[in-house]
Design an enzyme around this catalytic site. Structure first.
Site, mmCIF file in Angstrom:
data_model
loop_
_atom_site.group_PDB
_atom_site.id
_atom_site.type_symbol
_atom_site.label_atom_id
_atom_site.label_comp_id
_atom_site.label_asym_id
_atom_site.label_seq_id
_atom_site.Cartn_x
_atom_site.Cartn_y
_atom_site.Cartn_z
ATOM 1 N N LYS A 22 83.187 5.985 -50.946
ATOM 2 C CA LYS A 22 82.350 4.685 -52.262
ATOM 3 C C LYS A 22 81.216 5.243 -52.777
ATOM 4 O O LYS A 22 81.658 5.170 -53.792
ATOM 5 C CB LYS A 22 81.819 3.407 -50.684
ATOM 6 C CG LYS A 22 80.911 2.518 -52.204
ATOM 7 C CD LYS A 22 80.072 1.808 -50.635
ATOM 8 C CE LYS A 22 78.327 2.176 -49.781
ATOM 9 N NZ LYS A 22 77.890 2.515 -50.803
ATOM 10 N N ARG A 131 62.788 1.202 -52.099
ATOM 11 C CA ARG A 131 63.682 1.855 -52.907
ATOM 12 C C ARG A 131 63.371 1.575 -54.664
ATOM 13 O O ARG A 131 64.409 1.412 -55.495
ATOM 14 C CB ARG A 131 65.168 1.324 -52.516
ATOM 15 C CG ARG A 131 65.657 1.566 -51.201
ATOM 16 C CD ARG A 131 67.301 0.812 -51.330
ATOM 17 N NE ARG A 131 68.088 2.308 -51.482
ATOM 18 C CZ ARG A 131 69.500 2.369 -51.306
ATOM 19 N NH1 ARG A 131 70.138 1.057 -51.193
ATOM 20 N NH2 ARG A 131 70.206 3.093 -51.808
ATOM 21 N N ASP A 316 73.125 7.731 -43.657
ATOM 22 C CA ASP A 316 74.160 7.038 -43.160
ATOM 23 C C ASP A 316 75.158 6.896 -42.463
ATOM 24 O O ASP A 316 75.882 5.838 -42.162
ATOM 25 C CB ASP A 316 74.673 7.130 -44.664
ATOM 26 C CG ASP A 316 74.439 6.172 -46.215
ATOM 27 O OD1 ASP A 316 74.943 7.151 -47.297
ATOM 28 O OD2 ASP A 316 73.020 6.024 -46.216
ATOM 29 N N ARG A 408 81.308 -3.686 -47.674
ATOM 30 C CA ARG A 408 80.959 -3.453 -49.128
ATOM 31 C C ARG A 408 81.400 -1.701 -48.571
ATOM 32 O O ARG A 408 82.061 -1.104 -49.732
ATOM 33 C CB ARG A 408 79.629 -3.388 -49.120
ATOM 34 C CG ARG A 408 79.403 -4.419 -49.223
ATOM 35 C CD ARG A 408 77.663 -4.452 -49.378
ATOM 36 N NE ARG A 408 77.427 -4.307 -50.473
ATOM 37 C CZ ARG A 408 76.066 -3.019 -50.915
ATOM 38 N NH1 ARG A 408 75.532 -3.827 -50.018
ATOM 39 N NH2 ARG A 408 75.966 -2.664 -51.627
HETATM 40 C C1 EPZ Z 1 72.214 6.995 -52.162
HETATM 41 O O1 EPZ Z 1 71.131 6.109 -52.505
HETATM 42 C C2 EPZ Z 1 73.651 6.731 -51.201
HETATM 43 N N1 EPZ Z 1 73.489 5.033 -52.611
HETATM 44 C C3 EPZ Z 1 72.725 5.876 -50.172
HETATM 45 O O2 EPZ Z 1 74.295 5.124 -49.224
HETATM 46 C C4 EPZ Z 1 71.740 6.824 -49.216
HETATM 47 O O3 EPZ Z 1 71.489 6.641 -47.949
HETATM 48 C C5 EPZ Z 1 71.155 7.264 -50.348
HETATM 49 O O4 EPZ Z 1 71.784 8.252 -51.116
HETATM 50 C C6 EPZ Z 1 70.642 9.019 -49.876
HETATM 51 O O5 EPZ Z 1 71.617 10.028 -49.052
HETATM 52 C C7 EPZ Z 1 74.761 5.613 -52.842
HETATM 53 O O6 EPZ Z 1 75.550 6.678 -53.199
HETATM 54 C C8 EPZ Z 1 75.199 3.890 -53.490
HETATM 55 P P1 EPZ Z 1 68.020 8.272 -52.288
HETATM 56 P P2 EPZ Z 1 69.928 6.778 -53.368
HETATM 57 O O7 EPZ Z 1 67.583 8.318 -54.205
HETATM 58 O O8 EPZ Z 1 70.261 7.112 -54.902
HETATM 59 C C9 EPZ Z 1 63.515 7.326 -52.358
HETATM 60 C C10 EPZ Z 1 74.782 3.814 -47.880
HETATM 61 O O9 EPZ Z 1 75.054 3.182 -47.000
HETATM 62 N N2 EPZ Z 1 63.975 6.532 -54.108
HETATM 63 O O10 EPZ Z 1 68.565 9.425 -52.663
HETATM 64 O O11 EPZ Z 1 69.370 5.254 -54.014
HETATM 65 C C11 EPZ Z 1 64.422 6.441 -51.793
HETATM 66 O O12 EPZ Z 1 63.393 4.956 -52.061
HETATM 67 C C12 EPZ Z 1 74.074 3.853 -49.234
HETATM 68 O O13 EPZ Z 1 76.282 4.067 -48.424
HETATM 69 C C13 EPZ Z 1 62.013 7.190 -54.924
HETATM 70 O O14 EPZ Z 1 61.181 6.874 -53.742
HETATM 71 O O15 EPZ Z 1 68.942 7.447 -52.415
HETATM 72 C C14 EPZ Z 1 64.209 6.875 -50.651
HETATM 73 O O16 EPZ Z 1 63.563 6.586 -50.078
HETATM 74 C C15 EPZ Z 1 72.409 3.403 -48.607
HETATM 75 N N3 EPZ Z 1 62.815 7.093 -56.822
HETATM 76 C C16 EPZ Z 1 64.475 8.950 -51.062
HETATM 77 O O17 EPZ Z 1 64.018 8.659 -52.265
HETATM 78 C C17 EPZ Z 1 63.200 7.074 -56.849
HETATM 79 O O18 EPZ Z 1 63.593 7.039 -58.348
HETATM 80 C C18 EPZ Z 1 66.014 8.544 -51.305
HETATM 81 O O19 EPZ Z 1 66.265 8.192 -51.718
HETATM 82 C C19 EPZ Z 1 64.815 6.871 -56.280
HETATM 83 C C20 EPZ Z 1 64.196 7.563 -54.314
#
Ligand code: EPZ
Length: 429
Positions: A22, A131, A316, A408
């Site tokens: 996904k 997020r 995850d 999902r």
């Molecule tokens: C991706 O989400 C995945 N989603 C998530 O999987 C996964 O948990 C996550 O990466 C971490 O591995 C998809 O690929 C669709 P991040 P993403 O940006 O990109 C903070 C699942 O279950 N952050 O790496 O949204 C954020 O809040 C999902 O399949 C900021 O502060 O995750 C988090 O605490 C859930 N500012 C951390 O960084 C930003 O602009 C990591 O988030 C962006 C992120």
């Protein structure tokens, strides 16, 4: 609303075909907006999020054509689709769509890179954390986009197109790295991304973009170099195997006992989780065509784990691991460092008799001899599957409500588990 009923106690024996990922499929589909030619994706998983993204891309003008099943193909094979963004008819991604699937916010990258303008709804909050998208916006600003926030929308403009730049992320973000890579692929000059996410899904995206004519080096490392090109062409790309689905079934097999072969899984994307599972009590055999998981007879051992960006232990798989060690001999400590609210499954596992105490971002899990089936509630994608895993080992019947969360991200989960002997069925109302 569908529910899933599990009668626990059966071991798992058999083969599970791992689906396309996904979290690779979503950015790959979004990358189709970068070119007017056709991007063909093979091994696409049949998931609610993928179906939702097809509608969102259609809204921008992407023609989406699903290939018919070929001879010998059954439901276990991924889907093949042609995505053609010949002409982008709308550069707005509306709230009612983005709020349903937050990764669709990433369309902002190809829209601003190719059309020099985009108006994309902020995704809003999420069950597992606030997020924010500040890092994604900062990356686009670094590439020369003017960005305003207006009535809940990110309004981005770059009349003369984007220009390559140095982007040093203060924090590792998968989404921000995807967005920076896609936008920089069509920017003038070189971009260097530092402290980039190293997830395999980033590598899969870079591989596909390279097939489309992009010039990218270093994907999978902390520093990525991109030489922008004028335009990108079409390509054909196979979506990588889902490492989170793989890890989930490996944990399920370790929980329930038995021996399962995870067909099509790629061990290289699962180094840390597999070594944790080995410590807990699983025998893991990596082969060219997948991973064999079998529970050794020694009972389950407790472990201490901290979730981290790749190659660390993935957030995850945190909920699934918690379900597993709820039956371990001894006390485990699980620290969640990625999302601030990713323990919604704790109270639901407690309904099955698990003994878990939370202290801030650390869950202390004291193993119990038995879990007992009960009615439980799914709260998010990964939390919901941890309840299924616990139900496989619980005495009696477990009923998981709100399984739309599961759909999902897990393709035909009850069929796959039933194929290995689990007493599991979907109750449709
Ligand atoms: C991706 O989400 C995945 N989603 C998530 O999987 C996964 O948990 C996550 O990466 C971490 O591995 C998809 O690929 C669709 P991040 P993403 O940006 O990109 C903070 C699942 O279950 N952050 O790496 O949204 C954020 O809040 C999902 O399949 C900021 O502060 O995750 C988090 O605490 C859930 N500012 C951390 O960084 C930003 O602009 C990591 O988030 C962006 C992120």
């Amino acid at each position: 609303m569908d529910r899933i009923r599990i009668r626990g106690g059966n071991c798992l024996n058999g083969t599970i075909a791992i689906s396309g990922a996904k979290n690779a499929a979503l950015p790959l589909m979004i990358a189709s907006l970068l070119t007017e030619e056709t991007l063909t994706l093979d091994n696409l998983p049949r998931l609610a999020d993928v179906a939702m993204l097809k509608r969102i891309l259609g809204n921008h003008g992407v023609d989406c054509m699903v290939h018919g099943k070929r001879a010998g193909q059954n439901g276990m094979h991924g889907e093949t689709i042609d995505l053609t963004a010949g002409a982008i008819v709308d550069t707005t991604a509306p709230y009612e769509m983005v709020s349903k699937m937050r990764a669709s916010f990433w369309v902002i990258a190809p829209l601003i890179a190719r059309m020099h303008q985009a108006r994309v709804s902020l995704p809003g909050g999420c069950a597992i954390g606030t997020r924010p998208v500040d890092l994604l916006i900062d990356a686009l600003k670094a590439l020369g986009a003017d960005i305003d926030i207006d009535s809940g929308y990110v309004v981005a403009r770059a009349p003369k197109g984007l220009t390559g730049a140095r982007i040093a992320f203060p924090k590792i973000s998968v989404g921000a790295t995807h967005v920076a890579v896609m936008a920089a692929a069509l920017a003038r000059g070189e971009t260097v991304i530092e402290n980039a996410a190293r997830e395999p899904e980033i590598v899969d995206l870079a591989l596909c973009l390279t097939g489309m004519g992009a010039r990218i080096a270093g994907a999978g490392t902390a520093t990525i170099h991109i030489d922008g090109v004028e335009s990108l062409g079409g390509a054909r790309h196979r979506v990588m195997a889902d490492r989170i689905e793989t890890g989930t079934y490996a944990i399920a097999a370790t929980m329930a006992g038995g021996e399962v072969f995870l067909e099509g899984a790629s061990p290289a994307t699962l180094g840390t989780p597999l070594s944790v599972l080995n410590k807990v009590g699983a025998e893991i055999t990596a082969t060219n065509s997948g991973i064999r998981v079998r529970r050794n007879g020694n009972g389950l051992a407790a472990v201490d784990v901290t979730t981290e960006p790749f190659p660390g232990f993935p957030t995850d798989l945190q909920a699934q691991l918690m379900a597993l060690v709820s039956r371990a001999n001894g006390t485990s400590h699980i620290r969640e460092t990625i999302f601030e609210n990713r323990f919604m499954h704790v109270q639901e596992l407690a309904r099955l008799g698990a003994d878990i105490h939370l202290d801030g971002q650390v869950a202390t899990v004291t193993g119990v001899d038995r879990l007992k089936g009960a009615e439980v509630m799914a709260t998010d994608l990964r939390a919901s599957v941890s309840l299924v895993i616990a139900g496989l080992a619980a005495e009696g019947e477990t009923v998981v409500n709100r399984v739309y969360h599961l759909d999902r991200g897990f393709e035909r989960i009850e069929e796959k588990l039933r194929g290995c002997g689990a007493a599991i069925e979907r109750l449709t109302t």
